[in-house]
Design an enzyme around this catalytic site. Structure first.
Site, mmCIF file in Angstrom:
data_model
loop_
_atom_site.group_PDB
_atom_site.id
_atom_site.type_symbol
_atom_site.label_atom_id
_atom_site.label_comp_id
_atom_site.label_asym_id
_atom_site.label_seq_id
_atom_site.Cartn_x
_atom_site.Cartn_y
_atom_site.Cartn_z
ATOM 1 N NE ARG A 181 -4.202 -1.834 0.486
ATOM 2 C CZ ARG A 181 -4.220 -3.241 0.012
ATOM 3 N NH1 ARG A 181 -2.826 -3.386 -0.350
ATOM 4 N NH2 ARG A 181 -4.865 -3.955 0.409
ATOM 5 C CB SER A 217 -8.670 -1.432 4.449
ATOM 6 O OG SER A 217 -9.097 -2.121 3.862
ATOM 7 C CD GLU A 225 -5.633 0.574 2.508
ATOM 8 O OE1 GLU A 225 -5.157 -0.383 3.292
ATOM 9 O OE2 GLU A 225 -6.118 0.399 1.367
HETATM 10 C C1 LIG Z 1 -15.712 -0.014 -0.492
HETATM 11 C C2 LIG Z 1 -13.791 0.250 -0.679
HETATM 12 C C3 LIG Z 1 -13.181 -1.055 -0.758
HETATM 13 C C4 LIG Z 1 -11.562 -0.703 -1.283
HETATM 14 N N1 LIG Z 1 -11.279 -1.731 -1.240
HETATM 15 C C5 LIG Z 1 -9.763 -1.820 -1.719
HETATM 16 C C6 LIG Z 1 -8.885 -3.545 -1.712
HETATM 17 O O1 LIG Z 1 -9.492 -4.211 -1.254
HETATM 18 N N2 LIG Z 1 -8.047 -2.948 -1.829
HETATM 19 C C7 LIG Z 1 -6.800 -1.270 -1.940
HETATM 20 O O2 LIG Z 1 -5.640 -1.658 -2.207
HETATM 21 N N3 LIG Z 1 -8.321 -0.613 -1.615
HETATM 22 C C8 LIG Z 1 -9.884 -1.173 -1.072
HETATM 23 N N4 LIG Z 1 -10.161 0.293 -1.355
HETATM 24 C C9 LIG Z 1 -9.590 2.439 -1.515
HETATM 25 C C10 LIG Z 1 -9.489 2.473 -3.078
HETATM 26 O O3 LIG Z 1 -10.164 1.973 -2.906
HETATM 27 C C11 LIG Z 1 -8.615 2.889 -3.716
HETATM 28 O O4 LIG Z 1 -7.035 2.986 -2.589
HETATM 29 C C12 LIG Z 1 -8.488 3.224 -4.407
HETATM 30 O O5 LIG Z 1 -7.327 3.353 -5.140
HETATM 31 C C13 LIG Z 1 -8.565 4.445 -4.698
HETATM 32 O O6 LIG Z 1 -8.496 5.653 -6.099
HETATM 33 P P1 LIG Z 1 -9.135 6.784 -6.222
HETATM 34 O O7 LIG Z 1 -8.855 7.477 -7.944
HETATM 35 O O8 LIG Z 1 -11.232 7.025 -5.255
HETATM 36 O O9 LIG Z 1 -8.545 7.582 -5.262
HETATM 37 P P2 LIG Z 1 -8.470 8.149 -4.324
HETATM 38 O O10 LIG Z 1 -8.963 8.393 -3.112
HETATM 39 O O11 LIG Z 1 -9.430 9.896 -4.592
HETATM 40 O O12 LIG Z 1 -7.173 9.497 -4.359
HETATM 41 C C14 LIG Z 1 -5.939 8.493 -3.556
HETATM 42 C C15 LIG Z 1 -4.669 9.107 -3.503
HETATM 43 O O13 LIG Z 1 -4.188 9.113 -4.961
HETATM 44 C C16 LIG Z 1 -3.948 10.170 -5.349
HETATM 45 N N5 LIG Z 1 -4.557 10.265 -6.924
HETATM 46 C C17 LIG Z 1 -5.634 9.556 -7.164
HETATM 47 N N6 LIG Z 1 -5.525 10.091 -8.793
HETATM 48 C C18 LIG Z 1 -4.425 10.531 -9.016
HETATM 49 C C19 LIG Z 1 -3.808 11.111 -10.230
HETATM 50 N N7 LIG Z 1 -4.602 11.257 -11.531
HETATM 51 N N8 LIG Z 1 -2.573 12.104 -9.736
HETATM 52 C C20 LIG Z 1 -1.367 11.281 -8.919
HETATM 53 N N9 LIG Z 1 -2.107 11.596 -7.799
HETATM 54 C C21 LIG Z 1 -3.466 10.638 -8.103
HETATM 55 C C22 LIG Z 1 -4.709 11.370 -4.677
HETATM 56 O O14 LIG Z 1 -4.075 12.672 -4.285
HETATM 57 C C23 LIG Z 1 -4.676 9.913 -3.027
HETATM 58 O O15 LIG Z 1 -3.389 10.504 -2.281
HETATM 59 C C24 LIG Z 1 -11.353 -0.057 -1.382
HETATM 60 C C25 LIG Z 1 -12.338 1.808 -1.305
HETATM 61 C C26 LIG Z 1 -13.905 1.286 -0.982
HETATM 62 C C27 LIG Z 1 -14.227 2.940 -0.646
#
Ligand SMILES: Cc1cc2nc3c(=O)[nH]c(=O)nc-3n(C[C@H](O)[C@H](O)[C@H](O)COP(=O)(O)OP(=O)(O)OC[C@H]3O[C@@H](n4cnc5c(N)ncnc54)[C@H](O)[C@@H]3O)c2cc1C
Length: 337
Positions: free
Chosen positions: A163, A237, A333
């Site tokens: 992570r 998580s 996380e």
């Molecule tokens: C129901 C649920 C289940 C989940 N299950 C998992 C799982 O099984 N495994 C897991 O690893 N995660 C899980 N997650 C967490 C989440 O899905 C991941 O962390 C995902 O990668 C976040 O993506 P996002 O586009 O929403 O990013 P955001 O939450 O918007 O951003 C996350 C980070 O990435 C950065 N970021 C986003 N886009 C960019 C870009 N284009 N350029 C530079 N930086 C950027 C942001 O600044 C921030 O630091 C879960 C979340 C939920 C709600």
């Protein structure tokens, strides 16, 4: 391109926290992003790059500029080393997994249904069911907010770990990711010896699953276990699973019997934070408008109308009790803003 002042982010974070940002800019192409980055001044700072907001907890209005990628598209190229799939950072990650499975590009099945966008996969090193996206990432393309220039990174440059990546550490808030290239395979090698994948396949009388069957099983397991953010706000998580020295693990076994664990290597053990939270009696409990999910103690939820600080208060209470009972610090996380 969208450029909106005083923008409400409630539908841009899966916790459903009702906050605003001073300016929200959404770009559709690298050219638009370069224009934006080179026009930003000190007045627009701080800058936050937001994906789908599924790993974010806003504790107040964001008094700065939010950048969001709407760069779409994907191109697959077959090479001697595998299939190179270059995807726009604004693509929904699970749409890419679905596309891969339907087009005989294998390797991402176990990462099915993880919310969020492609750009964030390279920041977060998303992982689930024994797979991590770092094992697929070949190249990350980005724009440097400091220099306004395009740059490219190899997998090694990103220093991936559980992570973690350099984008979450030393490079935090510096780069806007535009494209990620994943290496997939045309040969399907199912990874099914993790968690309850095997037993779920057995229930369906499947001995050797196809990629579609494996994806469907993963989707069903996740839907049964995790709350739907549309129903109950959450960010998956909330805490990372702590990795402890083997000696600490043995100390815990002596005290609590056979506790769940995953061996990282000879000297290190990963202990599920959810198990420890459950042992502390938090599963299903609430503190104000925030709560610990009743089926998965690792997930903190918005019980309705919670503010970021309600979730932070719950996080602190849970961390305190885990430290008190097990002597282990669990760390969020989720990105707390
Ligand atoms: C129901 C649920 C289940 C989940 N299950 C998992 C799982 O099984 N495994 C897991 O690893 N995660 C899980 N997650 C967490 C989440 O899905 C991941 O962390 C995902 O990668 C976040 O993506 P996002 O586009 O929403 O990013 P955001 O939450 O918007 O951003 C996350 C980070 O990435 C950065 N970021 C986003 N886009 C960019 C870009 N284009 N350029 C530079 N930086 C950027 C942001 O600044 C921030 O630091 C879960 C979340 C939920 C709600």
């Amino acid at each position: 391109m969208k450029d909106i002042s005083d923008f409400n982010l409630k539908h841009h974070n899966t916790f459903g926290i009702d906050v605003k940002c001073r300016r929200f800019i959404e770009f559709d192409s690298v050219d638009e992003l370069l224009q934006v980055v080179n026009s930003l001044t000190d007045v627009d700072k701080p800058i936050l790059v937001l994906g789908g907001g599924s790993n974010m907890l806003f504790t107040s209005d964001f008094n700065g500029t939010v950048l969001h990628s709407a760069i779409k598209g994907h191109v697959a190229v077959k090479t001697d080393e595998g299939i190179m799939l270059r995807c726009g950072s604004g693509e929904i990650w699970d749409d890419i997994v679905s596309l891969c499975v339907s087009n005989r590009m294998y390797g991402a099945e176990n990462l099915s249904l993880i919310p969020g966008e492609v750009g964030a996969t390279a920041v977060q090193n998303i992982g689930a069911y024994g797979a991590e996206v770092k094992d697929l990432i070949i190249k990350v393309e980005a724009v440097d907010l400091q220099t306004g220039k395009l740059c490219e990174f190899t997998n090694e440059d990103c220093e991936y770990a559980y992570r973690k990546s350099k984008f979450k550490g030393e490079w935090r808030n510096r780069f806007v990711i535009t494209y990620v290239t994943y290496k997939l395979s045309d040969e399907f090698c199912p990874c099914i010896e993790y968690g309850n994948i095997r037993s779920e396949l057995d229930k369906r009388n499947i001995v050797t699953p196809t990629a579609e069957q494996l994806r469907n099983v993963i989707i069903d397991i996740r839907n049964a276990k995790l709350p739907d953010p549309k129903v109950e706000g959450n960010a998956g998580s909330f805490f990372m699973n702590p990795v402890v020295p083997k000696s600490k693990y043995e100390e815990l076994v002596a005290q609590y019997g056979n506790i769940p664990h995953y061996t990282v290597d000879n000297g290190l053990e990963k202990i599920p934070a959810g198990w420890m939270i459950e042992q502390c009696g938090w599963k299903g409990k609430s503190l104000g408008k925030a709560g610990v999910h009743s089926r998965q103690a690792l997930v903190l939820v918005n019980r309705g109308g919670a503010e970021g600080r309600d979730v932070v208060a719950l996080c602190e209470a849970v961390k305190h009790d885990v430290k008190d009972k097990f002597g282990i610090n669990i760390m969020p996380e989720v990105n707390i803003i």
